[in-house]
Design an enzyme around this catalytic site. Structure first.
Site, PDB file in Angstrom:
ATOM      1  N   TYR A   1     -26.736 -38.192 -14.254  1.00 15.40           N
ATOM      2  CA  TYR A   1     -26.228 -38.257 -12.885  1.00 15.40           C
ATOM      3  C   TYR A   1     -24.897 -39.000 -12.869  1.00 15.40           C
ATOM      4  O   TYR A   1     -24.697 -39.939 -13.650  1.00 15.40           O
ATOM      5  CB  TYR A   1     -27.242 -38.966 -11.989  1.00 15.40           C
TER       6      TYR A   1
ATOM      7  N   VAL B   1     -34.163 -31.535   2.242  1.00 17.28           N
ATOM      8  CA  VAL B   1     -32.911 -31.285   2.940  1.00 17.28           C
ATOM      9  C   VAL B   1     -33.011 -30.000   3.747  1.00 17.28           C
ATOM     10  O   VAL B   1     -32.575 -29.933   4.907  1.00 17.28           O
ATOM     11  CB  VAL B   1     -31.730 -31.201   1.948  1.00 17.28           C
TER      12      VAL B   1
END
Length: 388
Positions: free
Chosen positions: A76, A195
């Site tokens: 990440y 989401v």
């Protein structure tokens, strides 16, 4: 009486033998790798009083998001910082610094240092600093690294714990790229994700219509019903997009009006098929790549339809926006939750209990991570850690 604590915890208990305070715990790792192999639970001495301009906080709930897994794996973009301040010696102490997992979480203020006037004991706060280490019972943080949750008394712990990543991602993608009017269509893949569910609900409050794409599954009709209940206008599978009659049906739904916003968290051929449904001057916004496949877009979409492709990262939004704008966004989301217009996704709370030894807790945690990596969790997971 003889102590029944494992040796590592007996040592820490002796270190605080004159104190009645509980010991703290955290999920830590020394190096990047497979979360099911590198994560462990560490017990460490309870916190000292906070220094000036700092507060002690107790985490109530901390989500385990896909990005958190990527951070542990080392893939990440944002990286946490190791700490050697957890223990007087050994793991988490000098010479054996560790990372503390977790980025998002809800905490309660337990002590306030000198010079802190914006927070009080028992206030609910969420983290502002990225990769601050939320998979823990208690931490000491500087006051600028947290934000007070407005109207906390009107929210559940789960609502407040999940307010800083998924709902703002949905809200900002719907607001920042295309000038949409009531009745306009938005198309998205991964619509059953956290989401995606937030997109459906927030779009509905604005009078926007949504076409929601999901993968085929044994409980497809049940999933469709769930998304429709949240406010989804239409739900299709990726496989259906290859059917010309379905594509013609979509044109009927929109009455020929261009779809000007597409939201992508999948990548690969599924996103290519979705992008072909976008109209002139549309925007394709990518915020994830769950298929782990490249995003391949036909050149013709850019030349003849003037397609614009964007990437969106909520962490970057936070870094670029002033405090007033960040607070305004949080208040907007809190208002939607208070009004019942933004529900939390289906979730499960996994508790690391005070009765579990570090070894038992580590095994439990690693089994959880293995199950999540295999896709055996169809719901959001939140971690609750108890002091020992």
């Amino acid at each position: 009486m003889f102590s029944v604590l494992p040796s590592s915890r007996r040592a820490i208990a002796r270190y605080f033998s004159t104190s009645t305070r509980l010991l703290d715990r955290a999920v830590v790792y020394s190096q990047n790798g497979d979360p099911a192999k590198v994560l462990s639970v560490l017990t460490y001495p309870s916190l000292s009083p906070p220094p000036p301009n700092s507060v002690n906080i107790k985490f109530l709930l901390s989500p385990i998001n896909p990005a958190d897994i990527n951070v542990v794996e080392g893939v990440y973009p944002t990286k946490p910082t190791k700490t050697d301040a957890l223990a007087p010696s050994g793991k988490g102490g000098e010479g054996q610094a560790v990372f503390v997992g977790g980025n998002e979480g809800l905490a309660r203020v337990t002590a306030v240092g000198a010079g802190v006037h914006s927070l009080a004991v028992d206030d609910w706060v969420v983290m502002v600093k990225q990769q601050a280490g939320t998979w823990a019972t208690d931490r000491t943080v500087t006051v600028v690294d947290v934000a007070k949750v407005p109207d906390a008394q009107a929210l559940t712990e789960t609502q407040a714990a999940t307010i800083t990543v998924n709902p703002p991602t949905a809200y900002n993608m719907l607001s920042d790229f295309a000038q949409l009017q009531e009745g306009d269509f938005v198309i998205q893949n991964g619509a059953n994700s956290s989401v995606g569910q937030a997109v459906i609900q927030i779009a509905a409050t604005r009078g926007l219509k949504t076409i929601n794409l999901i993968r085929d599954r044994p409980n497809l009709e049940q999933m469709k019903q769930k998304l429709h209940a949240l406010g989804a206008t239409h739900v299709l599978t990726y496989d259906q997009l290859s059917d010309k009659t379905v594509r013609d049906e979509i044109k009927g739904w929109t009455q020929g009006k261009a779809i000007r916003l597409g939201l992508n968290c999948v990548g690969g051929k599924e996103t290519t098929a979705m992008a072909r449904l976008l109209g002139n001057d549309a925007h394709l916004v990518s915020y994830g790549g769950m298929a782990k496949q490249p995003l391949a877009l036909p050149v013709s979409l850019h030349i003849f339809k003037n397609l614009t492709s964007h990437g969106f990262w909520q962490s970057r939004w936070y870094m670029q926006k002033p405090l007033a704008e960040r607070e305004k966004l949080m208040q907007t989301l809190v208002n939607l939750m208070k009004e019942g217009k933004l529900q939390t996704p289906e979730h499960e709370i996994v508790t690391i209990s005070a009765q579990e030894s570090d070894e038992q807790a580590t095994t439990k945690l690693r089994e959880l991570m293995q199950a999540m990596s295999e896709g055996r969790y169809g719901k959001k997971v939140l971690l609750k850690m108890e002091s020992v």
